[in-house]
Write an enzyme that holds these catalytic residues in place. Structure first.
Site, PDB file in Angstrom:
ATOM      1  N   LYS A  52       0.838  -1.204   0.000  1.00  0.00           N
ATOM      2  CA  LYS A  52       0.000   0.000   0.000  1.00  0.00           C
ATOM      3  C   LYS A  52       0.874   1.256   0.000  1.00  0.00           C
ATOM      4  O   LYS A  52       0.589   2.232  -0.707  1.00  0.00           O
ATOM      5  CB  LYS A  52      -0.954  -0.022   1.216  1.00  0.00           C
ATOM      6  CG  LYS A  52      -2.071  -1.050   1.036  1.00  0.00           C
ATOM      7  CD  LYS A  52      -2.862  -1.348   2.296  1.00  0.00           C
ATOM      8  CE  LYS A  52      -3.839  -2.497   2.004  1.00  0.00           C
ATOM      9  NZ  LYS A  52      -4.595  -2.962   3.179  1.00  0.00           N
ATOM     10  N   GLN A  96      -4.904  -1.584   9.291  1.00  0.00           N
ATOM     11  CA  GLN A  96      -4.802  -2.915   8.714  1.00  0.00           C
ATOM     12  C   GLN A  96      -5.409  -3.954   9.663  1.00  0.00           C
ATOM     13  O   GLN A  96      -5.101  -3.991  10.850  1.00  0.00           O
ATOM     14  CB  GLN A  96      -3.322  -3.242   8.431  1.00  0.00           C
ATOM     15  CG  GLN A  96      -3.089  -4.545   7.695  1.00  0.00           C
ATOM     16  CD  GLN A  96      -3.641  -4.565   6.277  1.00  0.00           C
ATOM     17  OE1 GLN A  96      -3.694  -3.542   5.592  1.00  0.00           O
ATOM     18  NE2 GLN A  96      -4.077  -5.725   5.827  1.00  0.00           N
ATOM     19  N   ASP A 119     -11.512   2.451   3.549  1.00  0.00           N
ATOM     20  CA  ASP A 119     -11.875   1.040   3.404  1.00  0.00           C
ATOM     21  C   ASP A 119     -13.388   0.872   3.217  1.00  0.00           C
ATOM     22  O   ASP A 119     -13.847  -0.196   2.826  1.00  0.00           O
ATOM     23  CB  ASP A 119     -11.496   0.265   4.682  1.00  0.00           C
ATOM     24  CG  ASP A 119     -10.111  -0.364   4.622  1.00  0.00           C
ATOM     25  OD1 ASP A 119      -9.738  -0.853   3.547  1.00  0.00           O
ATOM     26  OD2 ASP A 119      -9.425  -0.373   5.663  1.00  0.00           O
TER      27      ASP A 119
HETATM   28  N1  GUN Z   1      -7.032  -6.963   5.888  1.00  0.00           N
HETATM   29  C1  GUN Z   1      -7.341  -7.738   4.815  1.00  0.00           C
HETATM   30  N2  GUN Z   1      -7.944  -6.999   3.848  1.00  0.00           N
HETATM   31  C2  GUN Z   1      -8.016  -5.745   4.326  1.00  0.00           C
HETATM   32  C3  GUN Z   1      -8.525  -4.520   3.778  1.00  0.00           C
HETATM   33  O1  GUN Z   1      -9.058  -4.456   2.667  1.00  0.00           O
HETATM   34  N3  GUN Z   1      -8.410  -3.424   4.573  1.00  0.00           N
HETATM   35  C4  GUN Z   1      -7.865  -3.481   5.823  1.00  0.00           C
HETATM   36  N4  GUN Z   1      -7.813  -2.362   6.526  1.00  0.00           N
HETATM   37  N5  GUN Z   1      -7.387  -4.597   6.349  1.00  0.00           N
HETATM   38  C5  GUN Z   1      -7.463  -5.707   5.599  1.00  0.00           C
END
Ligand code: GUN
Length: 284
Positions: A52, A96, A119
């Protein structure tokens, strides 16, 4: 033999479009920033967070990493979220998941300002998606829609089957397919006759978290198959939820793992962060 849906190529074009808009905003003196919070040292989460950050750099988005130790308390994390909610340089906040056991994930998600919830996990944004009036789409389902669109197969009137009912993927995925006038079925661990239901799908989305769960006998001839799975095998190899080799013989379109949904999730995150910055600057 199925055609491969190239997630890397589609994500590159999304990121290029985002980068162009971010550069144009910069010329107006507006910067775009994403805060990425990781708690603990889960190796998979570390890889996702690094990817990211790399994507932010390639789009001209500033990333602010907050790497907290695994014994961080819920109060400490909530305090950080509140600080980021107030921080003008931070347009989007990504915490995350999963979080360590001592922290209530739901509380943290709800603490993020809906305007910075890139998200689209918190209740306000989930509700907005439900009624079809939203600012952000959740990253993985939105990326899947872009991949389906890249095939030029129309969703309208098609039988769509989503395997998995998580808040992050399965439920919002079903909703996005419904918005496009698909006829949607959600299957899960208690579903009876799973194979028969999947075999009717023109568009099949697998978000189960089990390697090679979808076998060729579960797939209709000519289907579009989207594999959301990211399973790490004992030999260290990454593997989806779909038995790629066998299903490729039956489907018309299929996403690979890696190189399918994964890169699209990150590209959508970049797009959402840009959207957040535009809204916060009164431009959207
Ligand atoms: N963990 C697995 N997929 C995601 C996601 O799309 N966003 C976040 N914040 N954590 C994750």
């Amino acid at each position: 033999m199925a055609k491969i849906i190239d997630g890397k190529a589609v994500s590159a074009s999304v990121k290029a479009a985002v980068a162009q808009e971010v550069a144009a905003l910069k010329e107006q003196g507006i910067s775009v920033g994403l805060a990425v919070v990781i708690v603990g040292d889960d190796p998979a989460s570390r890889i996702y967070v690094n990817n990211k950050k790399k994507a932010c750099a390639s789009c001209g988005i500033e990333s602010f990493e907050y790497a907290l130790s695994g014994d961080t308390t819920e109060e400490e994390l909530l305090e950080l979220v509140e600080k980021l909610n107030q921080d003008k340089k931070v347009n989007g906040i990504l915490v995350q998941l999963p979080l360590p056991r001592q922290i209530d994930e739901h509380k943290v998600i709800e603490a993020i300002s809906p305007k910075k919830d890139v998200d689209a996990f918190n209740a306000v944004n989930v509700g907005k998606i439900m009624i079809g009036d939203f600012d952000f789409l959740p990253c993985t389902p939105s990326g899947c829609m872009d991949l389906i669109d890249s095939t030029s197969v129309s969703v309208e009137g098609k039988r769509c089957v989503v395997i998995g009912r998580s808040n992050i993927v399965g439920k919002p995925m079903a909703m996005l397919l419904l918005h496009r006038n698909g006829t949607v079925t959600i299957c899960h661990s208690r579903t009876k006759d799973l194979k028969e239901i999947c075999r009717q799908a023109d568009i099949l989305v697998a978000a189960v978290g089990k390697p090679n769960f979808v076998t060729a006998d579960m797939v209709k001839e000519g289907a579009v198959v989207i594999d959301v799975g990211m399973n790490r095998l004992e030999n260290g190899k990454l593997c989806g939820d779909v038995d790629f080799e066998a299903v490729s013989q039956v489907a018309e379109w299929i996403t690979p793992v890696p190189g399918g949904v994964g890169p699209m999730t990150i590209a959508t995150l970049m797009r959402n962060t840009l959207t957040a910055a535009k809204i916060q600057n009164g431009l959207s």
